[in-house]
Design an enzyme around this catalytic site. Structure first.
Site, PDB file in Angstrom:
ATOM      1  CG  ASN A  62       5.122  62.978  67.373  1.00 49.52           C
ATOM      2  OD1 ASN A  62       4.668  63.709  68.237  1.00 49.52           O
ATOM      3  ND2 ASN A  62       4.357  62.293  66.544  1.00 49.52           N
ATOM      4  CD  GLU A  64       3.619  62.766  62.150  1.00 53.13           C
ATOM      5  OE1 GLU A  64       2.770  63.237  61.369  1.00 53.13           O
ATOM      6  OE2 GLU A  64       3.396  61.806  62.912  1.00 53.13           O
ATOM      7  CB  CYS A  73      10.296  59.050  67.656  1.00 49.87           C
ATOM      8  SG  CYS A  73       9.789  57.761  66.529  1.00 49.87           S
ATOM      9  CD  GLU A  75       9.866  57.784  72.039  1.00 47.69           C
ATOM     10  OE1 GLU A  75       9.593  58.577  71.110  1.00 47.69           O
ATOM     11  OE2 GLU A  75       9.241  56.733  72.228  1.00 47.69           O
ATOM     12  CB  CYS A 112       9.896  52.978  67.113  1.00 45.33           C
ATOM     13  SG  CYS A 112      11.240  54.127  66.801  1.00 45.33           S
ATOM     14  CB  CYS A 115      13.193  55.545  70.003  1.00 40.69           C
ATOM     15  SG  CYS A 115      12.587  56.906  68.997  1.00 40.69           S
TER      16      CYS A 115
HETATM   17  N1  THU Z   1       6.202  58.154  67.520  1.00 38.59           N
HETATM   18  C1  THU Z   1       6.949  58.703  68.514  1.00 38.59           C
HETATM   19  O1  THU Z   1       7.241  59.904  68.514  1.00 38.59           O
HETATM   20  N2  THU Z   1       7.366  57.896  69.517  1.00 38.59           N
HETATM   21  C2  THU Z   1       7.000  56.588  69.663  1.00 38.59           C
HETATM   22  O2  THU Z   1       7.398  55.953  70.631  1.00 38.59           O
HETATM   23  C3  THU Z   1       6.128  55.961  68.669  1.00 38.59           C
HETATM   24  C4  THU Z   1       5.867  56.754  67.439  1.00 38.59           C
HETATM   25  C5  THU Z   1       5.701  59.050  66.471  1.00 38.59           C
HETATM   26  C6  THU Z   1       6.324  58.876  65.104  1.00 38.59           C
HETATM   27  C7  THU Z   1       5.225  59.441  64.225  1.00 38.59           C
HETATM   28  O3  THU Z   1       5.347  60.852  64.187  1.00 38.59           O
HETATM   29  C8  THU Z   1       3.938  59.100  64.963  1.00 38.59           C
HETATM   30  O4  THU Z   1       4.316  58.844  66.302  1.00 38.59           O
HETATM   31  C9  THU Z   1       3.203  57.897  64.395  1.00 38.59           C
HETATM   32  O5  THU Z   1       4.043  56.798  64.292  1.00 38.59           O
END
Ligand code: THU
Length: 163
Positions: A62, A64, A73, A75, A112, A115
């Site tokens: 991920n 940000e 994310c 995925e 999520c 994704c």
């Molecule tokens: N996140 C993911 O990368 N994948 C998931 O399946 C759930 C959430 C990340 C998004 C964000 O950077 C952090 O986790 C918190 O939500």
């Protein structure tokens, strides 16, 4: 009115070592990829690893951003990278894992909605299932046979194609 029912079948193993070797490797890679996350805001580190039909593996984590919605994310980072490096090559399996140094991650991470939608479109287009292996930094692995199982009554985009 007709009442209809949808059922989800999925599996679990208590330990990654119960999986076939290729899946073990993919889960371990996803776990390692958590270290590559750029997650200074959530401190929730997610890693993903996809194995393609041609045997190649593409990973993601991920990413940000201070303007929060601009992040992505793990995925989708992995799936978009896979599709842009190997366009049209089927994604056979995806492993996802998460850890945090701020909260206790109790359960395997689950993707999520956005994704699920993105992965589903690749699965639907390749006409072959994309298996999902969900975990946290240790312990059990949840196995979902195909993305469609996570997105029942999904939007396919078929209605958008010209006739
Ligand atoms: N996140 C993911 O990368 N994948 C998931 O399946 C759930 C959430 C990340 C998004 C964000 O950077 C952090 O986790 C918190 O939500």
């Amino acid at each position: 009115m007709i009442r209809k029912e949808l059922r989800l079948h999925f599996s679990e193993v208590d330990d990654v070592r119960s999986l076939p070797e290729d899946e073990q490797h993919l889960v371990e890679l996803a776990r390692e990829m958590c270290s590559n996350a750029y997650a200074p805001y959530s401190a929730f580190y997610v890693g993903a690893a996809i194995i393609l039909e041609n045997g190649e593996i593409v990973t993601g984590s991920n990413q940000e951003n201070g303007a929060y919605p601009s992040g992505l994310c793990a995925e989708r980072v992995a799936a978009f990278a896979a599709s842009s490096i190997f366009p049209g090559v089927a994604m056979t399996k995806i492993a996802v894992s998460a850890r945090s140094n701020r909260v206790k991650v109790e359960d395997p991470v689950s993707p999520c909605g956005a994704c699920r939608q993105v992965l589903f479109e690749y699965e639907n287009t390749q006409k072959a299932p994309m298996k999902m292996l969900l975990s946290k930094e240790d312990g059990k692995v949840v196995i979902i046979e195909k993305i469609q199982d996570l997105l029942p009554l999904s939007f396919t985009g078929n209605g958008l194609k010209r006739i």
